[in-house]
Design a protein around this motif. Structure first.
Motif, short mmCIF file in Angstrom:
data_model
loop_
_atom_site.label_atom_id
_atom_site.label_comp_id
_atom_site.label_asym_id
_atom_site.label_seq_id
_atom_site.Cartn_x
_atom_site.Cartn_y
_atom_site.Cartn_z
N ILE A 259 0.75 -1.28 0.07
CA ILE A 259 -0.17 -0.21 0.00
C ILE A 259 0.85 1.23 0.03
CG2 ILE A 259 -0.20 0.29 2.37
CD1 ILE A 259 -3.27 0.80 1.87
N GLY A 260 0.17 2.41 -0.32
CA GLY A 260 1.10 3.71 -0.45
C GLY A 260 2.29 3.46 -1.60
N GLY A 261 3.49 3.72 -1.16
CA GLY A 261 4.50 3.78 -1.95
C GLY A 261 5.05 2.20 -2.26
N SER A 262 4.30 1.40 -1.53
CA SER A 262 4.83 -0.21 -2.11
C SER A 262 3.62 -0.72 -2.92
CB SER A 262 4.63 -1.13 -0.69
OG SER A 262 5.67 -0.52 0.11
N SER B 33 6.53 -4.60 1.78
CA SER B 33 6.30 -3.68 2.98
C SER B 33 7.44 -3.35 3.79
CB SER B 33 5.33 -4.34 3.92
OG SER B 33 5.19 -3.53 5.09
N LYS B 34 7.98 -2.06 3.51
CA LYS B 34 9.21 -1.77 4.28
C LYS B 34 9.23 -2.24 5.66
CE LYS B 34 12.16 2.56 4.77
NZ LYS B 34 12.50 3.79 4.03
N THR B 35 8.09 -1.91 6.43
CA THR B 35 8.19 -2.15 7.83
C THR B 35 7.79 -3.65 8.16
OG1 THR B 35 5.94 -1.35 7.83
CG2 THR B 35 7.79 0.11 8.48
N THR C 61 2.45 -2.83 8.14
CA THR C 61 1.26 -2.12 7.72
C THR C 61 0.22 -3.14 7.57
OG1 THR C 61 2.93 -0.70 6.42
CG2 THR C 61 0.60 -0.77 5.93
N GLY D 294 9.36 5.30 1.27
CA GLY D 294 8.19 4.47 0.57
C GLY D 294 7.91 5.09 -0.85
N GLN E 174 0.41 10.98 -3.80
CA GLN E 174 1.13 10.56 -2.72
C GLN E 174 2.77 11.23 -2.21
OE1 GLN E 174 3.40 6.69 -2.35
NE2 GLN E 174 3.14 6.56 -0.19
N LYS F 211 -2.38 5.50 11.51
CA LYS F 211 -2.39 3.90 11.63
C LYS F 211 -2.44 3.60 12.82
CE LYS F 211 1.11 3.38 7.87
NZ LYS F 211 2.36 2.68 7.40
O1 F6P Z 1 1.16 5.59 3.94
C1 F6P Z 1 2.18 5.92 4.83
C2 F6P Z 1 3.21 4.92 4.63
O2 F6P Z 1 4.05 4.97 5.58
C3 F6P Z 1 3.92 5.38 3.37
O3 F6P Z 1 4.93 6.21 3.53
C4 F6P Z 1 4.25 4.01 2.60
O4 F6P Z 1 4.69 4.03 1.46
C5 F6P Z 1 3.32 3.08 3.22
O5 F6P Z 1 2.67 3.83 4.39
C6 F6P Z 1 3.41 1.58 3.38
O6 F6P Z 1 4.48 1.17 4.23
P1 F6P Z 1 5.19 -0.21 4.42
O7 F6P Z 1 5.98 -0.43 2.96
O8 F6P Z 1 5.98 -0.03 5.69
O9 F6P Z 1 4.08 -1.25 4.41
#
Ligand code: F6P
Length: 536
Positions: free
Chosen positions: A155-158, A207-209, A212, A267, A349, A504
């Motif tokens: 989601i988002g940048g991913s 997902s970077k983290t 999410t 992201g 975004q 979030k």
């Molecule tokens: O929307 C907030 C955000 O932190 C974005 O900057 C990021 O692209 C998105 O959530 C997804 O985060 P992640 O890649 O950690 O799942």
């Protein structure tokens, strides 16, 4: 390190404020009438791009003062800080190096004493080998079948960047079908799964983290779907793109199927990194690399060109001029290609998450406007939706028109010529307006008022040769750098996103309340709504 300069206290800003008094009511039609060669003074030709910015409310004096502003806030030094890995994302103590993930110079880039470019090149090689294996059928599903479909969960940048690129370069895609799942919405996910064959589906959890919620919950659903179709297939059918390896392994993804994400790539700037693996799978690695090379060309242009010929710098300055002096609050992006239908969403975004900030780099409230609202839609479709307001509304919206000289399918250019006639016609109408129409027989004099309109609406025209992987890379990188320049001028930090992150956290808490059916203290509106949801 970035300097902290309040732009509104600079000499250039003060002069711009004075200058604005003489520009506020200037009609662009008069600027064109005064200088028949105006377009020569206000265009840039670079690579396969022609940018005409003559249809803006600027004179040579305006541009000079805006360039002075860029110099006064030390833009040159800030650009170097970006490219050389300074920790300019101060609030998160990180470097900002999406440019490294599309770098082809082989120059080392050091962060905390470590050359991060090595890891970037190594990862690019891993993306290449993996996508070649999947596309060629060397990488098989758990039951020995070749992969036909890929689900990108993120989601988002991913999601937004890769999805936009895969759509935009559809003419370059190979036989793999890539599907994007971002929202937590069973009404979308389950019909998609019903159409797919688990044996031939590869799942990317991006997902970077790896925390999410939307992404992880969707991934759990797809994992259960796979398991119910082929027991024990998760290891072979799942890939992760993340900086949280342990979480991905705990989820059941094997270590060799994990692609890294680094702290130094945000992201919304991540499609150039492993997040772009869906692009490489959809288009083939060579086309993916062409995209990166296009962005790299724009990086070089941005880093090396004088500011008066520097496309991202010019775009940013025009935008600051409108945002901070004319007080125009929004900007529209209208690509004349249906393939670019998701470009406005990606840029929304990238730009709004970056520059939607109200504190200076010293942590004080800003005393001027920052990030603009971004929106848009494909032309000519948009003409029949919201252009009426551009022509005759009370709000002024500066618009970017993005067009291509050659279509991909060019056997018969008739339709493309019609599309581009609209493209040129709209910017002309927005500039000139329409006046003095002859009264038709029997027509009331007063009706003329409705049919006349004043024009004088600013536009930038971008004319590229063709929509190729390279030009798309250039377009995205151009807007990234425009956004960066604006952040520098507004003296804000463009690379954190604490606001979204707070959202979030609140959602997680409310989820617990819904689960336990115990609604804790909120404002009366929120409590009322959650209780209403629970009681129905
Ligand atoms: O929307 C907030 C955000 O932190 C974005 O900057 C990021 O692209 C998105 O959530 C997804 O985060 P992640 O890649 O950690 O799942």
């Amino acid at each position: 390190m970035l300097k902290s300069v309040n732009p509104s206290r600079t000499d250039a800003w003060k002069k711009l404020s004075e200058h604005f008094k003489s520009m506020e009511f200037v009609q662009m039609q008069h600027l064109f009438a005064e200088n028949a060669d105006r377009v020569n003074d206000f265009h840039v030709k670079w690579n396969s791009l022609l940018l005409d910015y003559s249809k803006n409310k600027v004179t040579a004096e305006t541009m000079k003062l805006l360039l002075d502003l860029a110099n006064e806030v030390d833009l040159k030094q800030s650009i170097e800080a970006l490219f050389t890995g300074d920790k300019i994302n101060v609030t998160e103590d990180r470097a900002v190096l999406h440019t490294v993930s599309r770098d082809f110079s082989q120059q080392p880039i050091f962060v905390d004493g470590e050359d991060v470019s090595k890891e970037v090149y190594k990862t690019r090689e891993k993306i290449k080998l993996f996508s070649n294996d999947v596309i060629s059928g060397r990488y098989l599903g758990a039951t020995g079948k070749a992969i036909t479909d890929v689900i990108n969960i993120g989601i988002g940048g991913s999601d937004l960047g890769p999805k936009m690129v895969v759509e935009a370069l559809d003419n370059y895609s190979n036989q793999l079908n890539v599907h994007f799942v971002s929202n937590i919405d069973d009404d979308y996910l389950f019909p998609l799964l019903a159409k797919l064959n688990a044996e031939t589906t590869l799942v990317l959890v991006v997902s970077k983290t790896f925390t999410t919620q939307e992404t992880i919950e969707n991934a759990k659903h797809v994992k259960a779907w796979l398991d119910s179709n082929i027991i024990g297939s998760v290891e072979q059918h799942f890939v992760a793109v993340t900086s949280a390896n342990q979480e991905a392994i705990a989820f059941g993804i094997k270590e060799t199927n994990i692609f890294p994400m680094w702290d130094f790539i945000g992201g919304r700037f991540s499609l150039w990194s492993s997040v772009g693996i869906s692009i490489s799978l959809a288009l083939g690695y060579d086309n993916y690399e062409r995209l990166l090379k296009g962005a790299y060309q724009m990086d070089t242009h941005f880093r090396q060109s004088d500011f008066d010929q520097n496309i991202p710098v010019i775009l940013a300055l025009l935008s600051v001029w409108y945002n901070n002096f004319y007080q125009y609050e929004t900007e529209a992006i209208v690509p004349y290609s249906s393939l670019l239908r998701s470009l406005p969403a990606h840029l929304q975004q990238m730009i709004m998450e970056s520059n939607g900030k109200d504190k200076t780099r010293e942590g004080q409230p800003v005393n001027y406007q920052t990030g603009t609202l971004i929106w848009g839609e494909v032309g000519a479709t948009a003409q029949h939706a919201f252009f009426q307001l551009f022509h005759q509304g009370t709000k002024v919206v500066p618009i970017d028109f993005i067009g291509f000289i050659k279509p991909f399918h060019d056997k018969d250019k008739t339709n493309h010529d019609i599309l581009m006639s609209n493209f040129f016609g709209q910017t002309e109408a927005l500039l000139k307006g329409k006046r003095g129409r002859k009264r038709q027989e029997g027509e009331l004099e007063m009706l003329r008022n409705f049919r006349d309109f004043e024009g004088n609406k600013p536009t930038n025209t971008f004319l590229f040769e063709q929509l190729t992987p390279e030009t798309l890379g250039q377009i995205i990188a151009m807007y990234e750098h425009k956004t960066f320049v604006q952040g520098i001028i507004w003296n804000i930090f463009s690379f954190d996103q604490f606001g979204v992150e707070y959202g979030k956290v609140l959602a997680k808490n409310i989820q617990e309340e819904i689960k336990s059916k115990k609604v804790s203290e909120h404002d009366c509106s929120t409590s009322f709504l959650i209780n209403y949801y629970l009681s129905n």
